[in-house]
Design a protein around this motif. Structure first.
Motif, mmCIF file in Angstrom:
data_model
loop_
_atom_site.group_PDB
_atom_site.id
_atom_site.type_symbol
_atom_site.label_atom_id
_atom_site.label_comp_id
_atom_site.label_asym_id
_atom_site.label_seq_id
_atom_site.Cartn_x
_atom_site.Cartn_y
_atom_site.Cartn_z
ATOM 1 N N TYR A 1 -2.427 5.033 -10.046
ATOM 2 C CA TYR A 1 -3.055 3.789 -9.608
ATOM 3 C C TYR A 1 -2.151 2.574 -9.821
ATOM 4 C CZ TYR A 1 -6.939 0.708 -8.533
ATOM 5 O OH TYR A 1 -7.742 -0.219 -7.950
ATOM 6 N N HIS A 2 -1.640 2.416 -11.042
ATOM 7 C CA HIS A 2 -0.857 1.220 -11.312
ATOM 8 C C HIS A 2 0.530 1.257 -10.703
ATOM 9 C CE1 HIS A 2 -3.593 -0.307 -14.771
ATOM 10 N NE2 HIS A 2 -4.017 -0.654 -13.587
ATOM 11 N N SER A 3 1.101 2.450 -10.526
ATOM 12 C CA SER A 3 2.416 2.484 -9.883
ATOM 13 C C SER A 3 2.309 2.034 -8.424
ATOM 14 C CB SER A 3 3.047 3.872 -9.984
ATOM 15 O OG SER A 3 2.383 4.803 -9.162
ATOM 16 N N PHE B 1 -1.583 -7.807 -14.051
ATOM 17 C CA PHE B 1 -1.306 -7.962 -12.619
ATOM 18 C C PHE B 1 -1.867 -9.291 -12.120
ATOM 19 C CE2 PHE B 1 -0.682 -3.261 -12.478
ATOM 20 C CZ PHE B 1 0.551 -3.268 -11.851
ATOM 21 N N GLY C 1 -7.983 -2.942 -7.266
ATOM 22 C CA GLY C 1 -6.664 -3.542 -7.032
ATOM 23 C C GLY C 1 -6.121 -3.276 -5.643
ATOM 24 N N GLN D 1 5.035 7.988 -9.949
ATOM 25 C CA GLN D 1 4.333 7.810 -11.214
ATOM 26 C C GLN D 1 5.223 7.814 -12.443
ATOM 27 O OE1 GLN D 1 2.199 11.728 -12.153
ATOM 28 N NE2 GLN D 1 2.374 11.695 -9.944
ATOM 29 N N GLN E 1 -10.738 -3.723 -12.428
ATOM 30 C CA GLN E 1 -10.084 -2.502 -12.893
ATOM 31 C C GLN E 1 -9.879 -1.450 -11.835
ATOM 32 O OE1 GLN E 1 -13.144 -0.121 -15.286
ATOM 33 N NE2 GLN E 1 -13.793 -2.233 -15.497
ATOM 34 N N HIS F 1 -4.092 -3.716 -18.136
ATOM 35 C CA HIS F 1 -3.004 -3.928 -17.182
ATOM 36 C C HIS F 1 -3.452 -4.648 -15.924
ATOM 37 C CE1 HIS F 1 -0.089 -0.853 -19.134
ATOM 38 N NE2 HIS F 1 -0.046 -2.028 -19.691
ATOM 39 N N SER F 2 -4.719 -4.512 -15.539
ATOM 40 C CA SER F 2 -5.156 -5.251 -14.354
ATOM 41 C C SER F 2 -5.152 -6.746 -14.633
ATOM 42 C CB SER F 2 -6.537 -4.772 -13.892
ATOM 43 O OG SER F 2 -7.557 -5.184 -14.776
ATOM 44 N N SER G 1 -12.230 -6.239 -16.118
ATOM 45 C CA SER G 1 -10.819 -5.900 -16.012
ATOM 46 C C SER G 1 -10.466 -4.799 -17.001
ATOM 47 C CB SER G 1 -9.984 -7.131 -16.328
ATOM 48 O OG SER G 1 -10.292 -7.586 -17.637
ATOM 49 N N HIS H 1 4.213 1.239 -18.664
ATOM 50 C CA HIS H 1 3.951 0.158 -17.731
ATOM 51 C C HIS H 1 4.327 -1.207 -18.279
ATOM 52 C CE1 HIS H 1 1.172 2.648 -14.948
ATOM 53 N NE2 HIS H 1 2.441 2.786 -14.672
ATOM 54 N N LEU I 1 0.294 -0.299 -7.455
ATOM 55 C CA LEU I 1 0.227 -1.760 -7.495
ATOM 56 C C LEU I 1 1.610 -2.369 -7.738
ATOM 57 C CD1 LEU I 1 -3.140 -2.499 -9.298
ATOM 58 C CD2 LEU I 1 -2.533 -3.002 -6.933
#
Lengths: 458, 458, 458
Positions: free
Chosen positions: B216-218, A221, A86, B83, A83, A217-218, A214, C217, B220
């Motif tokens: 964070y996810h953007s 990925f 990444g 973002q 989590q 969303h991880s 996790s 997302h 990735l």
């Protein structure tokens, strides 16, 4: 005390200096030793009287590209399931691959393609370098979240060297067949990483336990990694085989083996899951075991049924390993295997090697016809019986396990050098110690993340 | 007032009408001018006496596919780091690519493949069209978040035209070598976009500052773009080179250059980062500079060591640019470069052009043997000395900088046409103005997003 | 009562047993029937006197790999737009593909490549199997979120069989051209799934309405699917065509058709959107309609202009379908089409078939020259007029619609078998019922997710 001035300043310089030192060293060695091969050198290629379309590029490059995607996209994102790790999973994969590709060009070149004191490079050496990088990334999976980038680069420095030695012993001295690397890549990478992880055992790791799982969303990925690995694995196993039927057959065997490991993974995951629920960890990993298990035998006359059976077995063993064996490894053997590489690469790799022993031992002139010489040249030339080839294959597995274990032990000792600044137990599985992370500031770092949805993996 | 009825109604019609108009125009021009070439036309191909396996398709299509992935997946996701601008980054990339591919088929066709009044198309023209789309997307990176889709389409309309003219001058008139486009693609696209961004300077942009960073996810998602670009860049630089050793050598040089730029990026990023921490912006971008810098010289006898040295330099310059130069550009030169294209494409592109000058100037019959004619036909034919070729290369860079700057200036004036409805300063870097965004309703739009984890990038 | 002990235990065993049973059955059939073909068998290949470079592998494998990525990555992630159904979208795609690839090898093998009682496999059969898996995944899109994995496997069991029969009737009996499968794949898969969804109609589905949309997302994950499908579609349509100009021309036509459908999708989406805003659902799906619509005619002399016109029309129809037709389908026809496969595959597939009728009817010796025989062998041999071929094409469409509808109806009845344990209305579009989901525990499951950002799609 991750924030103490001395350590921060040490870390500040350690990674840059190591990168620059390693890059400087490989650059000098490249200047001295590395040259274009006759397929990439303008003068050499045009001195032959060949048509452009004969260039090996057109037969190997598409496979190489698939392998390259697997190494960078596949391994990188597969490890991005954690989590809050990444950036490190994807980023350090990138760093390790970049260094390993250069360094293994040199090491493998010394062993396999030294011509008049020069290492010749082309698409084949690029494939081989990517294979070596894959082994390094497998080992990375075992220690994911528990080591810093400087430690990882040193691990790669040692592992690439030993990978080259082991591969040389198997392929050149023992004349073992292992195109897709069940032994040289998967078994070697897994046990190297596992022994190394054992040496680095952290009894207090439950301090980071809440980050060891996790989030929603991880896991998605990570599935990007899984599916690219699954899709391109036929190219991985076939990339270095003999051209023609050999390459074609290897892709077919790998393709079917992966479908079977996927079905057995879904079956077993639901069977052992609470309320019959599927576990993403199994799907992300064990479904790929079918690719590992035909790494040695994929180019042989395995038969489509054989590929299905092998894949089915590998998916089963791998899923059961995640469920039952990984917890035992940690509890009894003090072996913390973050990504479960023992289940995806270790056991399926050994199985793949044994399958290679079996299929090689069954090789006959009848089954291979005039193609025997391209798969088993020594048998075709009468220098070895099929049984002898099988024994050599088996011996190759033992050699690999030995090199991997001793190497992993040495690697562990190397990585325990005190100035290498590993993350403290409470900071494992966390990007923030090595990366600027958006939305987290210094003063928040001690607290927990508000939005963190946590889960722990077995 | 983004929500005022007149503007909303204007916007409602502007994008549809422009899309329909442009599509209608290119369709008519296709009907009049565009025809299958002898490799794609049934009658023409079969009138030759050639085997199917000779069709150029088999030598160029795998490279084309890699380039196509880079343009759509690579550029699209690389720009998805913002973002709240992911829909626009990926979506407008898609829109711009779709239009640019059609329009550049026409423009490049007029300049390069007009046969009897008809433009002939096939895999080579597809590669060239994708290259032109790449230049447009580079320019998009400089103004990302600050322009609407209608503005972007008009930018593409102008830029594709000027790209075609500049490329014609370089490749056909000056006979400059630039297979991977250090000049024609990267330098041109970057400076076109930068000058355009300068003309569109917004002094009040700090109103959107809090959305100018990643979450964070953007980050990735952006790494998906980075890694596909990194992995496939060898195919990009080699896609249009001479078949055989030329294509093979170009992939090798690009592969090594990228490994070196990755190592130098990690080294420099940690060196200049606070507490030695790595910055995702650097890794996402500067690590790719090694691909840009060998765009011109990759097909030449750069040597593997030369590729490493070039990549190392490019990664260093690019990382330092992100850290120290981008803030100065904005503060002193009023140049707001959202993605830092000056660091990834501008400076490395110019460096790549200069490296091409150097390596062309060093070309000898000894180094290239009979292959000299396929890399430097004019030198092989005795029409130019190596030094003269080097001077032409240098002149090509100056021409490119001129076309890009003048074109970017014109583009900026065009995009300032008042009816084009740019987003107001407070609505920059935000999808909502152009997209239905899940979870956001009209009444929430003025407030801040609850879950927004914010960060600002330098 | 999803949590009642009996159902939970039923579910626990149902999926594992079905997976094991199906895998066991296909494995036995593989052992009995499936053999390497002369291009993959060591003895057979080497008994011919051919060079390695003649192996079909080198002409078809790169296209196969692109198709394989589309099936696994493309379809999987395209369906991951649902906010809480990503594990199932990607995971069940994986499961269905794995089973369909094995099962369709057998079914298609019985119909198309039975030699002496054995099914011969190689890269062509791999492409065909992936095509069949694509049809199954299209049908999956119609019922996404409303069925469990055991139901899906049974659907695949039936659909693969009928796909094989339909394909045999069209390609072998009617001698219809349909390389990219506008009829055999898209029309068949869409209407099979739609009729099946009609039979499974759930009047109380609004109980899950709040999960039927995307979050920010999840829409970006879906765009990964979209863009890989868009990028690789030229390989999809061309993978099984004649080598040489046929394959080359098909890629070109598909490439241009997709650019046009993208432009018309953006135009129409903004035109019909509230305040002129674009809708991600349209971009993710309708932009791909250009690939579907040239599935039949792509290998013909469609002309580049024809490709643009076809793509433009398909994007328009598809976008309008999402906006206006999908709500009507549900309200009036009780047809719940989760992914809108009617808009992406159904209508564009039928349009593509009709376009094939038109272009086949216009085929002349003048336009195709000596290449007529490779596209329309029966016309070249004088056995059919172009008009007759056009009529056969039209008849093929009717046959496909019939097989798909009847098959979908049967499939619906099969999936309504009571012991198959479908998710209750309140648990649709939710991973948790089939997956261990991080961050959700048993006691939270009845409540709503805290961080859930919801939106509903039309």
């Amino acid at each position: 005390m991750a924030g103490s001035p001395r350590r921060a300043s040490g870390r500040r310089l350690q990674l840059p200096l190591l990168c620059l030192l390693l890059q400087g060293a490989t650059a000098i060695l490249f200047a001295v030793f590395v040259r274009y091969n006759p397929e990439t050198d303008a003068a050499l290629w045009h001195s032959g009287n060949r048509s452009s379309s004969d260039n090996e590029f057109y037969f190997r490059y598409p496979s190489f590209q698939d392998v390259h995607v697997m190494v960078c996209v596949g391994f990188g994102f597969l490890m991005a399931f954690l989590q809050r790790y990444g950036f490190s999973s994807v980023g350090f994969t990138f760093l390790l691959a970049a260094f390993a590709l250069q360094w293994s060009t040199l090491i493998q070149g010394f062993f396999h393609s030294l011509h008049g004191g020069h290492i010749h490079v082309g698409v084949q050496s690029m494939i081989n370098a990517d294979f070596c990088a894959a082994a390094v990334l497998i080992s990375f999976g075992a220690i994911l979240g528990k080591t810093g980038p400087a430690q990882l680069l040193l691990m790669a420095l040692l592992e690439v060297l030993l990978f080259g030695v082991n591969e040389f012993v198997l392929l050149s001295l023992l004349r073992v067949k292992d195109a897709g690397g069940s032994m040289t890549i998967h078994t070697f990478g897994a046990y190297f990483g596992l022994v190394l992880s054992r040496v680095l055992y952290r009894p207090q790791l439950e301090k980071s336990k809440h980050r060891q799982g996790s989030v929603y969303h991880s896991d998605l990925f990570a599935m990007i990694g899984t599916i690219f690995l699954w899709t391109f694995w036929p190219s991985f196993n076939s990339a270095p085989t003999m051209l023609g039927d050999g390459q074609h057959r290897t892709t077919l065997n790998t393709y079917y083996s992966l479908t079977a490991s996927t079905l057995s993974t879904f079956a077993l995951s639901a069977l052992v899951g609470e309320h019959g629920r599927l576990d993403m960890v199994h799907i992300q990993n064990a479904a790929l075991a079918g690719g590992v298990v035909v790494g040695t035998s994929g180019e042989m006359m395995l038969t489509p049924f054989g590929a299905l059976a092998a894949g089915f077995l590998a998916g089963t063993v791998s899923t059961l390993g995640y469920k039952f064996f990984t917890p035992v490894l940690e509890a009894k053997f003090k072996l913390q295997d973050t990504c479960g590489v023992h289940n995806l690469h270790g056991m399926p790799g050994v199985l793949g090697a044994l399958l290679g022993v079996l299929v090689a031992g069954l090789a006959t002139h009848e089954a291979y016809g005039d193609g025997l010489g391209s798969v088993f040249p020594l048998i075709a030339e009468g220098q070895r019986s099929a049984t002898a080839q099988a024994m050599y294959q088996l011996f190759g597995l033992l050699v690999t396990l030995t090199f991997a274990s001793v190497g992993g032990g040495l690697g562990g000792l190397l990585l325990r050098l005190p100035f290498l600044d590993p993350p403290p137990d409470s900071q494992c599985y966390k990007d923030r110690i090595y990366w600027e992370v958006p939305g987290e500031r210094e003063d928040e770092a001690q607290g927990s993340l508000r939005a963190e949805e946590t889960d722990t993996r077995a």
